[in-house]
Design a protein around this motif. Sequence first.
Motif, PDB file in Angstrom:
ATOM      1  N   GLY A  28       0.824  -1.203   0.000  1.00 53.36           N
ATOM      2  CA  GLY A  28       0.000   0.000   0.000  1.00 53.36           C
ATOM      3  C   GLY A  28       0.856   1.250   0.000  1.00 53.36           C
ATOM      4  O   GLY A  28       1.813   1.365  -0.779  1.00 53.36           O
ATOM      5  N   ASP A  29       0.558   2.199   0.899  1.00 58.43           N
ATOM      6  CA  ASP A  29       1.317   3.449   0.961  1.00 58.43           C
ATOM      7  C   ASP A  29       2.705   3.275   1.570  1.00 58.43           C
ATOM      8  O   ASP A  29       3.475   4.242   1.653  1.00 58.43           O
ATOM      9  CB  ASP A  29       0.537   4.505   1.766  1.00 58.43           C
ATOM     10  CG  ASP A  29      -0.610   5.085   0.967  1.00 58.43           C
ATOM     11  OD1 ASP A  29      -0.730   4.741  -0.226  1.00 58.43           O
ATOM     12  OD2 ASP A  29      -1.405   5.867   1.534  1.00 58.43           O
ATOM     13  N   ARG A  30       3.034   2.065   1.985  1.00 59.81           N
ATOM     14  CA  ARG A  30       4.407   1.818   2.450  1.00 59.81           C
ATOM     15  C   ARG A  30       5.356   1.597   1.265  1.00 59.81           C
ATOM     16  O   ARG A  30       6.552   1.416   1.451  1.00 59.81           O
ATOM     17  CB  ARG A  30       4.433   0.630   3.408  1.00 59.81           C
ATOM     18  CG  ARG A  30       3.809   0.957   4.764  1.00 59.81           C
ATOM     19  CD  ARG A  30       3.819  -0.223   5.702  1.00 59.81           C
ATOM     20  NE  ARG A  30       2.886  -1.266   5.272  1.00 59.81           N
ATOM     21  CZ  ARG A  30       3.175  -2.553   5.213  1.00 59.81           C
ATOM     22  NH1 ARG A  30       4.388  -2.974   5.542  1.00 59.81           N
ATOM     23  NH2 ARG A  30       2.270  -3.433   4.828  1.00 59.81           N
ATOM     24  N   LEU A  31       4.789   1.645   0.055  1.00 62.97           N
ATOM     25  CA  LEU A  31       5.599   1.755  -1.158  1.00 62.97           C
ATOM     26  C   LEU A  31       5.609   3.222  -1.556  1.00 62.97           C
ATOM     27  O   LEU A  31       4.556   3.827  -1.776  1.00 62.97           O
ATOM     28  CB  LEU A  31       5.012   0.924  -2.299  1.00 62.97           C
ATOM     29  CG  LEU A  31       5.672   1.165  -3.659  1.00 62.97           C
ATOM     30  CD1 LEU A  31       7.121   0.671  -3.672  1.00 62.97           C
ATOM     31  CD2 LEU A  31       4.869   0.522  -4.784  1.00 62.97           C
ATOM     32  N   ARG A  32       6.790   3.789  -1.641  1.00 64.73           N
ATOM     33  CA  ARG A  32       6.933   5.205  -1.981  1.00 64.73           C
ATOM     34  C   ARG A  32       7.584   5.330  -3.352  1.00 64.73           C
ATOM     35  O   ARG A  32       8.608   4.712  -3.614  1.00 64.73           O
ATOM     36  CB  ARG A  32       7.811   5.922  -0.948  1.00 64.73           C
ATOM     37  CG  ARG A  32       7.404   5.675   0.495  1.00 64.73           C
ATOM     38  CD  ARG A  32       8.550   5.993   1.452  1.00 64.73           C
ATOM     39  NE  ARG A  32       8.237   5.648   2.831  1.00 64.73           N
ATOM     40  CZ  ARG A  32       9.144   5.566   3.807  1.00 64.73           C
ATOM     41  NH1 ARG A  32      10.432   5.788   3.516  1.00 64.73           N
ATOM     42  NH2 ARG A  32       8.789   5.251   5.033  1.00 64.73           N
ATOM     43  N   ILE A  33       6.981   6.149  -4.211  1.00 61.90           N
ATOM     44  CA  ILE A  33       7.568   6.454  -5.506  1.00 61.90           C
ATOM     45  C   ILE A  33       8.192   7.841  -5.412  1.00 61.90           C
ATOM     46  O   ILE A  33       7.499   8.819  -5.154  1.00 61.90           O
ATOM     47  CB  ILE A  33       6.514   6.419  -6.636  1.00 61.90           C
ATOM     48  CG1 ILE A  33       5.782   5.071  -6.644  1.00 61.90           C
ATOM     49  CG2 ILE A  33       7.178   6.704  -7.969  1.00 61.90           C
ATOM     50  CD1 ILE A  33       6.676   3.873  -6.851  1.00 61.90           C
TER      51      ILE A  33
END
Length: 316
Positions: A28-33
């Motif tokens: 989820g938002d624990r992947l940062r682009i």
Amino acid sequence: MRKAETVAIIGLGAIGSFFADPLSKRLGDRLRIVADGSRAERLKRDGMIINGTRQQFYVVSPQEKGDPADLVIVIPKMTGFRQALEDVRGQIGPKTVIMTPLNGVESEKIAAEYYPEENILYSLMRVSSVKTGNEVSFDPKTAFVEFGEAVNSEQQQSENVYMVKELFQSAGIRCVVRPDMIRAIWEKFVCNVSENQVAAVLNIPFGAWGSSDAANRLREETAAEVIRIARKKGIEIDEAYAKNHRSYLMRIPVGNKASTLQDILSGRKTEKEMFAGTVIRMGKEEGIPTPYNEFLYDALTVLEEKNEGKIAGIEA
């Protein structure tokens, strides 16, 4: 053993999407682009269409500071690689594992100029992807990533390797830990230098390797120069590696185009410096002639000049 709970990716293109798609479902938002400027605005507005499905990602700027990511994947074009290493600094802490699965053989060495060498894993991609605008397509059932320390044992893997493998497997990312990652990276370099450059200059898709003996001979002769250099450096690549690799190429959809050809057709700068440029330089260092790569370097330069409107007599 540590677990990877947060991941940052910089370079959300054809290869970055391979990681971002499954990791976003896992984290989820624990992947940062990591992106800024107009690139960040486009990603926030349009997202990426990956294998036909629109995906929105959590986008952070290089200036944002927060908890360090457990894993950082740096995967822009080589022309923007050093800037990307700087831009991702805010995501990196003392224990952050760093992967740079670019197409060349020197990205890990360059990354070590910026971050501790012990934090960097060797990595490469085996994927045929097509990118048009913000749309990317590839076959997740055949694509995979190879990674590891320089030398890996199946019985005993480093904490960093174990952590990344557990994350990838839990996200459904196909991965392989090779015993000798230096050799693995050079084998991939053989493929990129030969397949990418010959395909771009001749404007041919992957189907050419199975249907045109002449095109295939050019691919193999170009690859042979890289293999000679690798063997001179003590990297034992089989002299028949490129010839044997033809069977793998014939399993790729015949209409797929190599990334360097995609660059030419889209009017972008190619990665000829990372491919032919590196081979020519290393050939001179090792005393090995590289006539095929010298020709391809000049031919790609002409195609770039053509795209830039620098060739007299060609209408824009």
